[in-house]
Design a protein around this motif. Sequence first.
Motif, PDB file in Angstrom:
ATOM      1  N   GLN A  81      52.753  40.654  73.910  1.00 12.20           N
ATOM      2  CA  GLN A  81      52.263  42.028  73.928  1.00 12.20           C
ATOM      3  C   GLN A  81      51.501  42.264  72.632  1.00 12.20           C
ATOM      4  O   GLN A  81      51.818  41.685  71.602  1.00 12.20           O
ATOM      5  N   THR A  82      50.510  43.111  72.709  1.00 10.22           N
ATOM      6  CA  THR A  82      49.847  43.523  71.473  1.00 10.22           C
ATOM      7  C   THR A  82      50.543  44.781  70.990  1.00 10.22           C
ATOM      8  O   THR A  82      51.104  45.551  71.782  1.00 10.22           O
ATOM      9  N   GLU A  83      50.511  44.972  69.684  1.00  5.56           N
ATOM     10  CA  GLU A  83      51.181  46.125  69.101  1.00  5.56           C
ATOM     11  C   GLU A  83      50.221  46.821  68.152  1.00  5.56           C
ATOM     12  O   GLU A  83      49.541  46.180  67.356  1.00  5.56           O
ATOM     13  N   GLU A  84      50.156  48.141  68.304  1.00  8.47           N
ATOM     14  CA  GLU A  84      49.329  48.947  67.423  1.00  8.47           C
ATOM     15  C   GLU A  84      50.167  50.095  66.886  1.00  8.47           C
ATOM     16  O   GLU A  84      51.006  50.637  67.597  1.00  8.47           O
ATOM     17  N   ALA A  85      49.930  50.433  65.652  1.00 12.52           N
ATOM     18  CA  ALA A  85      50.642  51.551  65.049  1.00 12.52           C
ATOM     19  C   ALA A  85      49.849  52.831  65.286  1.00 12.52           C
ATOM     20  O   ALA A  85      48.626  52.804  65.384  1.00 12.52           O
ATOM     21  N   GLY A  86      50.570  53.928  65.395  1.00 10.76           N
ATOM     22  CA  GLY A  86      49.902  55.204  65.619  1.00 10.76           C
ATOM     23  C   GLY A  86      50.805  56.374  65.302  1.00 10.76           C
ATOM     24  O   GLY A  86      51.931  56.204  64.833  1.00 10.76           O
ATOM     25  N   THR A  87      50.288  57.556  65.611  1.00 12.48           N
ATOM     26  CA  THR A  87      50.999  58.804  65.352  1.00 12.48           C
ATOM     27  C   THR A  87      50.848  59.705  66.574  1.00 12.48           C
ATOM     28  O   THR A  87      49.757  59.821  67.139  1.00 12.48           O
ATOM     29  N   ILE A  88      51.933  60.352  66.962  1.00 17.04           N
ATOM     30  CA  ILE A  88      51.904  61.268  68.111  1.00 17.04           C
ATOM     31  C   ILE A  88      51.067  62.501  67.762  1.00 17.04           C
ATOM     32  O   ILE A  88      51.323  63.178  66.772  1.00 17.04           O
ATOM     33  N   LEU A  89      50.043  62.754  68.572  1.00 18.49           N
ATOM     34  CA  LEU A  89      49.229  63.969  68.420  1.00 18.49           C
ATOM     35  C   LEU A  89      49.753  65.084  69.312  1.00 18.49           C
ATOM     36  O   LEU A  89      49.783  66.249  68.919  1.00 18.49           O
ATOM     37  N   ALA A  90      50.137  64.712  70.541  1.00 15.17           N
ATOM     38  CA  ALA A  90      50.607  65.710  71.509  1.00 15.17           C
ATOM     39  C   ALA A  90      51.371  64.992  72.614  1.00 15.17           C
ATOM     40  O   ALA A  90      51.194  63.794  72.832  1.00 15.17           O
ATOM     41  N   LEU A 106      60.360  62.133  77.806  1.00 12.92           N
ATOM     42  CA  LEU A 106      60.564  61.722  76.427  1.00 12.92           C
ATOM     43  C   LEU A 106      60.227  62.875  75.498  1.00 12.92           C
ATOM     44  O   LEU A 106      59.302  63.630  75.749  1.00 12.92           O
ATOM     45  N   ASN A 107      60.981  62.995  74.430  1.00 10.75           N
ATOM     46  CA  ASN A 107      60.730  64.043  73.448  1.00 10.75           C
ATOM     47  C   ASN A 107      60.364  63.406  72.116  1.00 10.75           C
ATOM     48  O   ASN A 107      61.219  62.854  71.437  1.00 10.75           O
ATOM     49  N   PHE A 108      59.105  63.451  71.801  1.00  8.98           N
ATOM     50  CA  PHE A 108      58.613  62.985  70.518  1.00  8.98           C
ATOM     51  C   PHE A 108      58.384  64.203  69.634  1.00  8.98           C
ATOM     52  O   PHE A 108      58.423  65.336  70.096  1.00  8.98           O
ATOM     53  N   VAL A 109      58.116  63.955  68.377  1.00  6.29           N
ATOM     54  CA  VAL A 109      57.776  65.012  67.435  1.00  6.29           C
ATOM     55  C   VAL A 109      56.315  64.814  67.060  1.00  6.29           C
ATOM     56  O   VAL A 109      55.890  63.677  66.797  1.00  6.29           O
ATOM     57  N   ILE A 110      55.535  65.888  67.051  1.00  3.72           N
ATOM     58  CA  ILE A 110      54.136  65.792  66.646  1.00  3.72           C
ATOM     59  C   ILE A 110      54.102  65.214  65.228  1.00  3.72           C
ATOM     60  O   ILE A 110      54.830  65.663  64.346  1.00  3.72           O
ATOM     61  N   GLY A 111      53.273  64.185  65.014  1.00  2.00           N
ATOM     62  CA  GLY A 111      53.193  63.526  63.715  1.00  2.00           C
ATOM     63  C   GLY A 111      54.138  62.348  63.570  1.00  2.00           C
ATOM     64  O   GLY A 111      54.114  61.654  62.555  1.00  2.00           O
ATOM     65  N   GLU A 112      54.987  62.112  64.580  1.00  2.00           N
ATOM     66  CA  GLU A 112      55.949  61.005  64.514  1.00  2.00           C
ATOM     67  C   GLU A 112      55.220  59.663  64.579  1.00  2.00           C
ATOM     68  O   GLU A 112      54.360  59.457  65.426  1.00  2.00           O
ATOM     69  N   PRO A 113      55.569  58.723  63.690  1.00  3.49           N
ATOM     70  CA  PRO A 113      54.960  57.395  63.759  1.00  3.49           C
ATOM     71  C   PRO A 113      55.521  56.626  64.953  1.00  3.49           C
ATOM     72  O   PRO A 113      56.723  56.680  65.228  1.00  3.49           O
ATOM     73  N   VAL A 114      54.635  55.939  65.669  1.00  8.02           N
ATOM     74  CA  VAL A 114      55.037  55.187  66.864  1.00  8.02           C
ATOM     75  C   VAL A 114      54.368  53.817  66.886  1.00  8.02           C
ATOM     76  O   VAL A 114      53.429  53.562  66.134  1.00  8.02           O
ATOM     77  N   ARG A 115      54.865  52.970  67.786  1.00  9.56           N
ATOM     78  CA  ARG A 115      54.245  51.683  68.076  1.00  9.56           C
ATOM     79  C   ARG A 115      53.776  51.735  69.520  1.00  9.56           C
ATOM     80  O   ARG A 115      54.506  52.180  70.394  1.00  9.56           O
ATOM     81  N   VAL A 116      52.564  51.285  69.758  1.00 13.83           N
ATOM     82  CA  VAL A 116      52.020  51.222  71.118  1.00 13.83           C
ATOM     83  C   VAL A 116      52.034  49.747  71.517  1.00 13.83           C
ATOM     84  O   VAL A 116      51.362  48.927  70.907  1.00 13.83           O
ATOM     85  N   LEU A 117      52.844  49.424  72.519  1.00 14.41           N
ATOM     86  CA  LEU A 117      52.998  48.055  72.997  1.00 14.41           C
ATOM     87  C   LEU A 117      52.235  47.902  74.299  1.00 14.41           C
ATOM     88  O   LEU A 117      52.471  48.653  75.243  1.00 14.41           O
TER      89      LEU A 117
END
Length: 175
Positions: A42-51, A134-145
């Motif tokens: 899998q490829t993995e990218e780092a990101g941040t939840i916008l909405a 799912l309940n994320f927080v706006i601005g939460e750091p995430v990994r996109v797999l």
Amino acid sequence: MHSQLVRPALALAAVASVLLTTGCMSMPANDQYSRHELMQRQTEEAGTILAFRHVRIQGEGSGVGALIGASAGGGVGSGIGKGRGASINAGLFGIAGAIVGGVVEDRLSQTDATELSVRLDTGKIMSVVVPGKLNFVIGEPVRVLSGQGYTRVVPAMPAQPAAAVVSSIVPATAR
């Protein structure tokens, strides 16, 4: 007369149990993997939840609900009246049962999902719909797999000291 009512009632009970059973099947959760995904890159990218927002995935009728509904409706209709009247009722109730069965199957096969908007660390913005509420927080750091036709968004792993990373990779007997 009593046996004419019992048979359709049993048919309706069978319809309800089959439709309820198929309604319980759903997509795998965001934290579940299928066997064919094991050992797959899998490829993995780092990101941040916008909405994010909760959505419903439309049900997909397989035709089973309509078929069972038609059968049950036809059974009920054939028990009403005699001769040609019973045949006409069987046809009318069969059509009505097919419509109701199809609608029930569609409603029971709907599932909850979450639409996510993620700003990747590369600056690109991506959206994906994942199963579950799912309940994320706006601005939460995430990994996109991503890989094998799937994309998951999971919370970023906390940073670990290098020694902890090495000890989790190298078996204790090799140290």
